[in-house]
Design a protein around this motif. Structure first.
Motif, short mmCIF file in Angstrom:
data_model
loop_
_atom_site.label_atom_id
_atom_site.label_comp_id
_atom_site.label_asym_id
_atom_site.label_seq_id
_atom_site.Cartn_x
_atom_site.Cartn_y
_atom_site.Cartn_z
N ASP A 125 37.50 36.22 42.67
CA ASP A 125 36.47 35.91 43.70
C ASP A 125 36.67 36.93 44.89
O ASP A 125 35.81 37.31 45.76
CB ASP A 125 36.55 34.59 44.21
CG ASP A 125 35.82 33.64 43.41
OD1 ASP A 125 35.11 34.01 42.21
OD2 ASP A 125 36.12 32.22 43.35
N VAL A 126 37.97 37.40 44.95
CA VAL A 126 38.03 38.36 46.11
C VAL A 126 37.36 39.61 45.83
O VAL A 126 36.93 40.40 46.80
CB VAL A 126 39.59 38.59 46.18
CG1 VAL A 126 39.99 39.53 47.35
CG2 VAL A 126 40.55 37.55 46.47
N VAL A 127 37.35 40.12 44.87
CA VAL A 127 36.53 41.40 44.19
C VAL A 127 35.19 41.08 44.36
O VAL A 127 34.55 42.14 45.04
CB VAL A 127 37.01 41.70 42.62
CG1 VAL A 127 36.35 43.05 42.55
CG2 VAL A 127 38.50 41.80 42.47
N GLY A 128 34.55 40.06 43.64
CA GLY A 128 33.04 39.97 43.84
C GLY A 128 32.43 40.65 42.85
O GLY A 128 32.00 40.07 41.80
N ILE A 129 32.17 41.96 42.85
CA ILE A 129 31.70 42.73 41.98
C ILE A 129 32.58 43.71 41.53
O ILE A 129 33.03 44.69 42.23
CB ILE A 129 30.29 43.67 42.31
CG1 ILE A 129 29.42 42.41 43.06
CG2 ILE A 129 29.74 44.41 41.55
CD1 ILE A 129 28.10 43.09 43.51
N PHE A 130 32.81 44.18 40.16
CA PHE A 130 33.85 45.01 39.47
C PHE A 130 33.30 46.22 39.34
O PHE A 130 31.87 46.38 38.91
CB PHE A 130 34.57 44.39 38.22
CG PHE A 130 35.47 43.18 38.47
CD1 PHE A 130 36.85 43.74 38.32
CD2 PHE A 130 35.00 41.96 38.86
CE1 PHE A 130 37.80 42.61 38.59
CE2 PHE A 130 36.08 41.03 38.77
CZ PHE A 130 37.40 41.34 38.88
N PRO A 131 33.76 47.27 39.37
CA PRO A 131 33.27 48.67 39.17
C PRO A 131 33.00 48.89 37.68
O PRO A 131 32.20 49.76 37.41
CB PRO A 131 34.21 49.82 39.85
CG PRO A 131 35.62 48.95 39.82
CD PRO A 131 35.26 47.55 39.88
N ASP A 132 33.83 48.59 36.84
CA ASP A 132 33.61 48.53 35.21
C ASP A 132 34.26 47.66 34.77
O ASP A 132 35.03 46.70 35.29
CB ASP A 132 33.95 50.02 34.89
CG ASP A 132 35.77 50.24 35.48
OD1 ASP A 132 36.52 49.24 35.19
OD2 ASP A 132 36.04 51.24 36.02
N ARG A 133 34.00 47.47 33.31
CA ARG A 133 34.71 46.43 32.55
C ARG A 133 36.28 46.41 32.58
O ARG A 133 36.89 45.56 32.31
CB ARG A 133 34.05 46.33 31.11
CG ARG A 133 32.70 46.22 31.19
CD ARG A 133 31.99 46.03 29.75
NE ARG A 133 30.69 45.86 29.94
CZ ARG A 133 29.81 45.19 28.65
NH1 ARG A 133 30.47 44.69 27.84
NH2 ARG A 133 28.61 45.09 28.97
N GLY A 134 36.73 47.67 32.31
CA GLY A 134 38.16 47.85 32.23
C GLY A 134 38.94 47.35 33.48
O GLY A 134 39.90 46.81 33.38
N SER A 135 38.23 47.35 34.85
CA SER A 135 38.99 46.82 35.93
C SER A 135 39.05 45.09 35.88
O SER A 135 40.04 44.65 36.30
CB SER A 135 38.25 47.26 37.17
OG SER A 135 36.93 46.71 37.19
N ILE A 136 38.18 44.49 35.06
CA ILE A 136 38.28 43.08 34.94
C ILE A 136 39.39 42.78 33.69
O ILE A 136 39.98 41.86 34.20
CB ILE A 136 36.86 42.77 34.29
CG1 ILE A 136 35.55 43.05 35.24
CG2 ILE A 136 36.86 41.11 33.93
CD1 ILE A 136 34.38 42.73 34.62
N ALA A 137 39.49 43.63 32.93
CA ALA A 137 40.58 43.46 31.89
C ALA A 137 41.79 43.44 32.41
O ALA A 137 42.60 42.81 32.21
CB ALA A 137 40.25 44.38 30.69
N ARG A 138 41.95 44.61 33.58
CA ARG A 138 43.17 45.02 33.98
C ARG A 138 43.75 43.84 34.84
O ARG A 138 44.80 43.08 34.83
CB ARG A 138 43.11 46.13 35.04
CG ARG A 138 42.93 47.42 34.24
CD ARG A 138 42.91 48.59 35.17
NE ARG A 138 42.42 49.66 34.20
CZ ARG A 138 41.36 50.38 34.63
NH1 ARG A 138 40.50 50.01 35.49
NH2 ARG A 138 40.82 51.40 34.13
N LEU A 139 42.83 43.12 35.93
CA LEU A 139 43.19 42.05 36.71
C LEU A 139 43.37 40.83 35.81
O LEU A 139 44.27 40.26 36.20
CB LEU A 139 41.92 42.10 37.66
CG LEU A 139 42.41 40.79 38.72
CD1 LEU A 139 43.58 40.98 39.52
CD2 LEU A 139 41.13 40.75 39.90
N VAL A 140 42.27 40.42 35.15
CA VAL A 140 42.54 39.25 34.17
C VAL A 140 43.74 39.21 33.45
O VAL A 140 44.55 38.42 33.33
CB VAL A 140 41.14 38.81 33.54
CG1 VAL A 140 41.39 37.55 32.83
CG2 VAL A 140 40.03 38.59 34.69
#
Length: 413
Positions: A351-366
């Motif tokens: 929720d801190v991010v809001g909008i991710f720049p790409d799918r790879g960044s989602i996989a990294r954080l999660v």
């Protein structure tokens, strides 16, 4: 001759796979801390490790070991030594708790937005280090990506995994100049040792049958087996994928998801009462009492809320699948749902991010959050006792004869 002390991500990943090291979070913290110390030592020397430069003012002189106690466990750090003077990272080893929190924040933020140099530079300034170069940030990113990928693709060799939870979380991402929704598929299970374990995650365009089927087949290929009960929402594609990839497993509709759907059929003023009424179904002492209570709740709702009555009656079998298992299983499943708690932790970070720049960044954080949670679960008390898991493996299957099930009376009571 110059010696290259940078980390080779491919070699590191190959080594982790060969060793089968389960403690990825501790390894991540160690790698990040040593990389930051190396960067600071290079700054004091006026040149990089092994680099010939007229601006050099000092040289490296090996390493000394120092233990560092963190929430991820004790980490043995290699602290650089200098030929002239001394180097000691007091920003890391003296104010331990603050430094550890900041370092974990560096790891999470590195996953956050593809490891932005500016963002990482701001965070490491809190530790007392300044001017991290783009090449140094790039090396950190490569190592961190390799570690998360190792976690996501590791062999699932702690089975059989009797109980599995499946769920999907929606995240916003920028693609092609637009903001779209993608889905993070997450699988959690109880392994043969009674510990909770996160099996994997996948980022897909839609929460459809094809996405779930590919995800579940990937888990099976990595070693998922022995599944007896799968708990999830009633997404049609998901239910079909469970039947196709996990034959023989029972499906239980998630109580939390079901209640949300059911309460939309009654007025808001009546929702607390209806929710309390439905929860009594799951608090019964035996399988016969569970079914009897389900029928009683239907009768109680019929006069005032016929739509809710029909909704609950239609969901009878998918909602009561848990009743075929020992009551000790019910108590753990309903009193401490690992998937719901995990979802809250993921949301807290994303929720801190809001909008991710790409799918790879989602996989990294999660992926980082899930790796950290798996490590914590592996050191915590068992989620289910071994005796309870043994009973579950001998559970009564509806329609089985006594010869097929040696303990029919004790397990149905």
């Amino acid at each position: 001759m110059a010696v290259n002390n940078s980390v080779d991500p491919a070699a590191w990943l190959a080594q982790q796979i060969e060793r089968g090291d389960p403690d990825l979070l501790r390894s991540m913290v160690k790698t990040m801390a040593e990389t930051l110390m190396s960067a600071e030592a290079d700054g004091l020397c006026g040149a990089g490790y092994g680099q010939r430069s007229e601006e050099r003012t000092n040289r490296r002189n090996g390493y000394r070991s120092r233990e560092w106690d963190t929430r991820a466990g004790t980490v043995e750090l290699a602290i650089p030594k200098l030929r002239s003077g001394s180097f000691f990272p007091d920003w890391l080893l003296e104010r331990r708790r603050r430094a550890e929190q900041a370092l974990i924040s560096v790891v999470a933020t590195s996953y956050l937005l593809g490891v932005s140099t500016r963002r990482v530079d701001k965070l490491v300034e809190q530790l007392g280090i300044k001017h991290i170069s783009k090449s140094q940030v790039s090396e950190m990113a490569k190592v961190l990506d390799a570690q998360v990928e190792a976690f996501r693709t590791r062999a699932l060799d702690a089975g059989p995994y009797a109980f599995v939870w499946l769920d999907a979380l929606t995240q916003k991402v920028r693609e092609g100049g637009r903001i779209i929704n993608v889905h993070v598929l997450v699988a959690t299970a109880v392994n043969a040792n009674g510990q909770r374990e996160i099996l994997g995650l996948e980022v897909t365009s839609a929460e459809d049958g094809a996405g779930w089927l590919a995800f579940l087949r990937g888990l099976v290929a990595r070693g998922l087996g022995g599944v007896q009960l799968v708990i999830s929402d009633a997404h049609a594609g998901l239910v079909e994928a469970i039947g196709a990839s996990l034959p023989g497993a029972s499906w239980q509709r998630c109580r939390t998801h079901y209640l949300r759907n059911l309460l939309t059929t009654v007025p808001k003023s009546a929702q607390p009462w209806v929710a309390t009424l439905v929860r009594t179904i799951f608090d019964q002492p035996a399988s016969e009492a569970v079914r009897a209570q389900h029928a009683w709740v239907i009768d109680a709702l019929e006069a005032k809320y016929p739509a809710a009555c029909e909704h609950l009656d239609a969901a009878r079998e998918e909602l009561l699948a848990f009743a075929a298992f020992p009551r000790e299983i019910w108590k753990r499943i309903w009193s401490n749902n690992p998937q719901e708690r995990l979802n809250k932790e993921i949301r807290r970070r994303t929720d801190v991010v809001g909008i991710f720049p790409d799918r790879g960044s989602i996989a990294r954080l999660v992926g980082a959050v899930l790796a950290e949670q798996t490590d914590e679960w592996s050191e915590a008390r068992r989620y289910m006792g071994l005796d309870v898991l043994a009973k579950a493996r001998m559970r009564v299957i509806p329609g089985d004869t006594p010869a097929q099930n040696p303990l029919p009376q004790t397990l149905t009571a």
